[in-house]
Design a protein around this motif. Structure first.
Motif, PDB file in Angstrom:
ATOM      1  N   THR A 143       3.454  10.036  -9.699  1.00 56.14           N
ATOM      2  CA  THR A 143       3.011  11.201 -10.456  1.00 56.14           C
ATOM      3  C   THR A 143       3.954  11.889 -11.173  1.00 56.14           C
ATOM      4  O   THR A 143       4.027  12.368 -12.609  1.00 56.14           O
ATOM      5  CB  THR A 143       2.094  11.792  -9.917  1.00 56.14           C
ATOM      6  OG1 THR A 143       1.139  11.126  -9.155  1.00 56.14           O
ATOM      7  CG2 THR A 143       1.470  12.907 -10.615  1.00 56.14           C
TER       8      THR A 143
ATOM      9  N   ASP B 254       1.995   5.037   0.122  1.00 58.92           N
ATOM     10  CA  ASP B 254       1.540   6.097   0.797  1.00 58.92           C
ATOM     11  C   ASP B 254       1.553   7.383  -0.044  1.00 58.92           C
ATOM     12  O   ASP B 254       1.794   7.115  -1.419  1.00 58.92           O
ATOM     13  CB  ASP B 254       2.612   6.504   2.056  1.00 58.92           C
ATOM     14  CG  ASP B 254       4.021   6.800   1.841  1.00 58.92           C
ATOM     15  OD1 ASP B 254       4.091   7.187   0.483  1.00 58.92           O
ATOM     16  OD2 ASP B 254       4.800   6.777   2.739  1.00 58.92           O
ATOM     17  N   ARG B 255       1.194   8.564   0.599  1.00 58.63           N
ATOM     18  CA  ARG B 255       1.029   9.588  -0.452  1.00 58.63           C
ATOM     19  C   ARG B 255       2.294   9.965  -1.181  1.00 58.63           C
ATOM     20  O   ARG B 255       2.312  10.729  -2.337  1.00 58.63           O
ATOM     21  CB  ARG B 255       0.345  10.969   0.511  1.00 58.63           C
ATOM     22  CG  ARG B 255       1.237  11.379   1.203  1.00 58.63           C
ATOM     23  CD  ARG B 255       0.616  12.741   1.884  1.00 58.63           C
ATOM     24  NE  ARG B 255       1.495  13.263   3.060  1.00 58.63           N
ATOM     25  CZ  ARG B 255       1.305  13.646   4.064  1.00 58.63           C
ATOM     26  NH1 ARG B 255      -0.344  13.935   4.339  1.00 58.63           N
ATOM     27  NH2 ARG B 255       1.990  14.197   4.939  1.00 58.63           N
ATOM     28  N   TRP B 256       3.459   9.961  -0.515  1.00 61.17           N
ATOM     29  CA  TRP B 256       4.599  10.344  -1.030  1.00 61.17           C
ATOM     30  C   TRP B 256       5.055   9.442  -2.390  1.00 61.17           C
ATOM     31  O   TRP B 256       5.631   9.708  -3.171  1.00 61.17           O
ATOM     32  CB  TRP B 256       5.598  10.426  -0.072  1.00 61.17           C
ATOM     33  CG  TRP B 256       5.416  11.410   1.069  1.00 61.17           C
ATOM     34  CD1 TRP B 256       5.157  11.135   2.242  1.00 61.17           C
ATOM     35  CD2 TRP B 256       5.240  12.493   0.896  1.00 61.17           C
ATOM     36  NE1 TRP B 256       4.773  12.184   3.387  1.00 61.17           N
ATOM     37  CE2 TRP B 256       5.127  13.159   2.037  1.00 61.17           C
ATOM     38  CE3 TRP B 256       5.598  13.597  -0.004  1.00 61.17           C
ATOM     39  CZ2 TRP B 256       4.671  14.619   2.351  1.00 61.17           C
ATOM     40  CZ3 TRP B 256       5.227  14.946   0.175  1.00 61.17           C
ATOM     41  CH2 TRP B 256       4.903  15.382   1.425  1.00 61.17           C
ATOM     42  N   ASP B 257       4.471   8.015  -2.207  1.00 61.34           N
ATOM     43  CA  ASP B 257       4.849   7.223  -3.277  1.00 61.34           C
ATOM     44  C   ASP B 257       4.042   7.719  -4.483  1.00 61.34           C
ATOM     45  O   ASP B 257       4.448   7.631  -5.499  1.00 61.34           O
ATOM     46  CB  ASP B 257       4.500   5.798  -2.777  1.00 61.34           C
ATOM     47  CG  ASP B 257       5.333   5.100  -1.753  1.00 61.34           C
ATOM     48  OD1 ASP B 257       6.645   5.263  -1.708  1.00 61.34           O
ATOM     49  OD2 ASP B 257       4.727   4.424  -0.997  1.00 61.34           O
ATOM     50  N   VAL B 258       2.648   7.974  -4.025  1.00 61.02           N
ATOM     51  CA  VAL B 258       1.834   8.454  -5.473  1.00 61.02           C
ATOM     52  C   VAL B 258       2.201   9.581  -5.846  1.00 61.02           C
ATOM     53  O   VAL B 258       2.333  10.007  -7.048  1.00 61.02           O
ATOM     54  CB  VAL B 258       0.612   8.465  -4.562  1.00 61.02           C
ATOM     55  CG1 VAL B 258      -0.529   9.204  -5.901  1.00 61.02           C
ATOM     56  CG2 VAL B 258       0.020   7.177  -4.191  1.00 61.02           C
ATOM     57  N   ILE B 259       2.611  10.681  -4.999  1.00 61.66           N
ATOM     58  CA  ILE B 259       3.387  11.968  -5.559  1.00 61.66           C
ATOM     59  C   ILE B 259       4.598  11.608  -6.497  1.00 61.66           C
ATOM     60  O   ILE B 259       4.448  12.191  -7.545  1.00 61.66           O
ATOM     61  CB  ILE B 259       3.617  12.891  -4.269  1.00 61.66           C
ATOM     62  CG1 ILE B 259       2.113  13.552  -3.751  1.00 61.66           C
ATOM     63  CG2 ILE B 259       4.373  14.189  -4.934  1.00 61.66           C
ATOM     64  CD1 ILE B 259       2.227  14.069  -2.478  1.00 61.66           C
TER      65      ILE B 259
ATOM     66  N   ARG C 181       0.957  -1.283   0.127  1.00 61.77           N
ATOM     67  CA  ARG C 181       0.010  -0.004  -0.077  1.00 61.77           C
ATOM     68  C   ARG C 181       0.864   1.371  -0.010  1.00 61.77           C
ATOM     69  O   ARG C 181       1.551   1.595   1.053  1.00 61.77           O
ATOM     70  CB  ARG C 181      -0.997  -0.016   1.179  1.00 61.77           C
ATOM     71  CG  ARG C 181      -1.982  -0.859   1.174  1.00 61.77           C
ATOM     72  CD  ARG C 181      -2.832  -0.705  -0.059  1.00 61.77           C
ATOM     73  NE  ARG C 181      -3.874  -2.332  -0.025  1.00 61.77           N
ATOM     74  CZ  ARG C 181      -3.791  -2.920  -1.163  1.00 61.77           C
ATOM     75  NH1 ARG C 181      -3.059  -2.586  -2.244  1.00 61.77           N
ATOM     76  NH2 ARG C 181      -4.500  -3.824  -1.358  1.00 61.77           N
TER      77      ARG C 181
END
Length: 116
Positions: A100, A92-97, A90
């Motif tokens: 992106t 985290d937001r830093w992975d997603v940022i 899963r």
């Protein structure tokens, strides 16, 4: 469909296929070595990694450095997605940022309008 759109679709499909081959190949080797699944898994990983190398050559752009640089961003995002689907990771937001940002970089490297 115009030629530029065909090339764009072809390029995106090839990036996805390359990601599946490379990330899947590395995962198979990982499973063979780290999870003690054996030589068959490792060998299948080597074959998949070879397929990745072949698929990368099919990109419409003729510049090796550009293709591999852009593919790096696809690999980052694809690896996180693979981990989610296959290993239950899963992000985290830093992975997603970060992923992106990488994909925006891919778009700029590969699809920005160029002269000539």
């Amino acid at each position: 469909m115009d030629l530029e759109r065909v090339d764009l679709v072809r390029s995106v499909v090839l990036f996805v296929l390359a990601a599946v081959a490379e990330i899947g190949g590395a995962w198979l080797v990982w499973q063979g070595v780290r999870e003690n699944r054996g030589l068959l898994w490792i060998g299948a990983g080597f074959v998949a990694l070879g397929v990745y190398g072949l698929v990368a050559t099919l990109q419409p752009d003729a510049n090796f450095g550009r293709i591999l640089a852009a593919y790096g961003g696809v690999f980052v995002a694809g690896s996180l997605l693979w981990g989610m689907v296959v290993d239950g990771f899963r992000p985290d937001r830093w992975d997603v940022i970060g992923a992106t940002v990488c994909l925006v970089g891919v778009a700029v490297i590969m699809y920005a309008p160029r002269e000539g």
